[in-house]
Design a protein around this motif. Structure first.
Motif, mmCIF file in Angstrom:
data_model
loop_
_atom_site.group_PDB
_atom_site.id
_atom_site.type_symbol
_atom_site.label_atom_id
_atom_site.label_comp_id
_atom_site.label_asym_id
_atom_site.label_seq_id
_atom_site.Cartn_x
_atom_site.Cartn_y
_atom_site.Cartn_z
ATOM 1 N N GLY A 161 0.782 -1.240 0.000
ATOM 2 C CA GLY A 161 0.000 0.000 0.000
ATOM 3 C C GLY A 161 0.807 1.280 0.000
ATOM 4 O O GLY A 161 0.254 2.360 -0.169
ATOM 5 N N SER A 162 2.133 1.167 0.189
ATOM 6 C CA SER A 162 2.940 2.392 0.240
ATOM 7 C C SER A 162 4.007 2.458 -0.856
ATOM 8 O O SER A 162 4.761 3.423 -0.937
ATOM 9 N N ALA A 163 4.078 1.426 -1.687
ATOM 10 C CA ALA A 163 5.130 1.381 -2.721
ATOM 11 C C ALA A 163 4.577 1.812 -4.076
ATOM 12 O O ALA A 163 3.396 1.620 -4.363
ATOM 13 N N PRO A 164 5.422 2.395 -4.940
ATOM 14 C CA PRO A 164 4.958 2.792 -6.271
ATOM 15 C C PRO A 164 4.475 1.591 -7.085
ATOM 16 O O PRO A 164 4.989 0.487 -6.947
ATOM 17 N N THR A 165 3.459 1.841 -7.922
ATOM 18 C CA THR A 165 2.863 0.793 -8.752
ATOM 19 C C THR A 165 3.281 0.990 -10.207
ATOM 20 O O THR A 165 3.279 2.116 -10.708
ATOM 21 N N LEU A 166 3.652 -0.106 -10.862
ATOM 22 C CA LEU A 166 4.016 -0.073 -12.287
ATOM 23 C C LEU A 166 2.793 -0.435 -13.111
ATOM 24 O O LEU A 166 2.127 -1.438 -12.844
ATOM 25 N N ILE A 167 2.472 0.397 -14.107
ATOM 26 C CA ILE A 167 1.292 0.162 -14.957
ATOM 27 C C ILE A 167 1.745 0.103 -16.408
ATOM 28 O O ILE A 167 2.463 0.981 -16.887
ATOM 29 N N ARG A 168 1.329 -0.945 -17.115
ATOM 30 C CA ARG A 168 1.656 -1.056 -18.544
ATOM 31 C C ARG A 168 0.673 -2.024 -19.197
ATOM 32 O O ARG A 168 -0.026 -2.778 -18.519
ATOM 33 N N GLU A 169 0.643 -1.985 -20.547
ATOM 34 C CA GLU A 169 -0.250 -2.895 -21.268
ATOM 35 C C GLU A 169 0.252 -4.333 -21.141
ATOM 36 O O GLU A 169 -0.488 -5.241 -20.820
#
Length: 371
Positions: free
Chosen positions: A348-356
């Protein structure tokens, strides 16, 4: 100077050049557009704000060659309001310019062309071509993440640089500290050894307008460490670059996020939008609770109440909760073209990676919010 131009041609060029001109100017001539008519039947329009310069050329019926400068916004508004299909006659003499079309007559004050500043480009050693479609991709998939904080001026643009990944690539990145957008393309011929550059936000906006009309064309890009020039069929845009150091953004791209959510970006975005309806500006946070193939979105607003919605998704890891800024999340999802998007999460506190997927040219990193 005396010339006759078709309204549509003049309007199209004026719409490009007048948007470079700032509305408020302490230097009067910067409110003007430089109009140069040559004997070979060409008219050249130039506008600048001293950081950005656009030059556009088109054919016209030139009776007398010459040059003058006149208010860019005033001339644009006049031509915009003239009847469609009309022929516009421009006649400049004795610090006035007559603009005539049909029964309409205008007389505008001018300033001498010798006072008009031209950006000195200097040497631009790096030179390559990019298809218009590639440039559109670079801009559209990154510019929403450009920072608007003037104090962090080095984030007020798109960072363009070359790298040696598995193959030579050209990368474009933008970040405001809350989200990061990056696009990776094959390196074009001639871009080897190119300096790292930051293209300012205003320049990006003007290029994007010109690209809408560029079709399938290739755009010539010439640059040095301090200036960049984009050459279109009949327009040349030259801009100073941001003089600063872009942070090493690769350090914030997570590599060990082991929780994977696969979801339809459109349905996900619409769900986020719906629950965010009751969010106030201060609490733009949407909470996402992940369970086995069950994603629950919720918003709690002290003023308005609560909203929840379940959205379908594929998730097989431990259950946990994470919060995101609704607008930031929707802007990223809006750039995903496929039917599935991957969210690589850690906690809940770490950056999230978003990609196709792992082959897509664009990737995004979104910092979570406390909810």
């Amino acid at each position: 100077m005396r010339a006759t131009i078709e309204r549509a041609t003049l309007l199209k060029s004026l719409s490009h050049v007048q948007s470079v001109v700032e509305r408020r100017n302490t230097i009067p001539i910067l409110s003007n557009v430089l109009i140069e008519a040559s004997e070979n039947g060409q008219i050249k329009l130039t506008a600048t704000d001293l950081d950005l310069q656009i030059v556009e050329t088109f054919a016209a019926d030139v009776e007398t060659a010459g040059a003058t400068t006149v208010s860019a916004h005033t001339l644009f508004e006049i031509v915009r309001k003239l009847p469609e299909g009309s022929q516009v006659q421009l006649h400049a003499a004795d610090s006035r310019m007559a603009v005539n079309a049909g029964r309409a007559r205008f007389s505008l004050s001018t300033l001498p062309r010798d006072d008009f500043p031209i950006i000195a480009e200097g040497d631009l050693p790096t030179s390559f071509e990019l298809p218009a479609a590639s440039l559109i991709q670079i801009i559209d998939k990154t510019r929403f993440a450009i920072s608007t904080e003037e104090t962090r001026y080095y984030l007020n643009g798109i960072f363009l640089h070359v790298a040696e990944d598995d193959a030579p690539v050209l990368k474009a990145a933008a970040t405001d500290g809350h989200r990061l957008a990056r696009v990776t393309l094959p390196r074009p011929d001639g871009a080897d050894g190119m300096p790292d550059v930051i293209i300012p936000r205003k320049c990006i906006g003007e290029i994007r307008k010109l690209l809408d009309e560029a079709g399938e064309a290739n755009i010539q890009v010439d640059l040095s460490a301090s200036k960049i020039r984009f050459t279109f069929d009949n327009a040349i845009l030259t801009s100073k670059l941001i003089d600063g150091t872009f942070p090493d953004y690769s350090r914030v791209i997570p590599t060990g996020n082991d929780k994977l959510l696969r979801i339809d970006p459109k349905a996900f975005s619409q769900g986020v939008d719906r629950v965010a309806t009751i969010a106030t500006e201060k609490t733009r946070a949407v909470k996402m609770a992940l369970d086995n193939d069950k994603i629950t979105l919720s918003v709690t607003s002290p003023e308005n109440g609560t909203a929840t919605e379940e959205v379908p998704g594929e998730y097989k890891n431990d259950s946990f909760e994470i919060g995101f800024n609704a607008r930031y999340l929707m802007e990223i999802l809006g750039e995903v073209e496929g039917d599935l998007v991957e969210l690589h999460l850690a906690d809940g506190s770490a950056p999230t990676l978003i990609r196709e997927n792992d082959k897509s040219s664009a990737l995004y990193v979104l910092m979570p919010m406390r909810v």
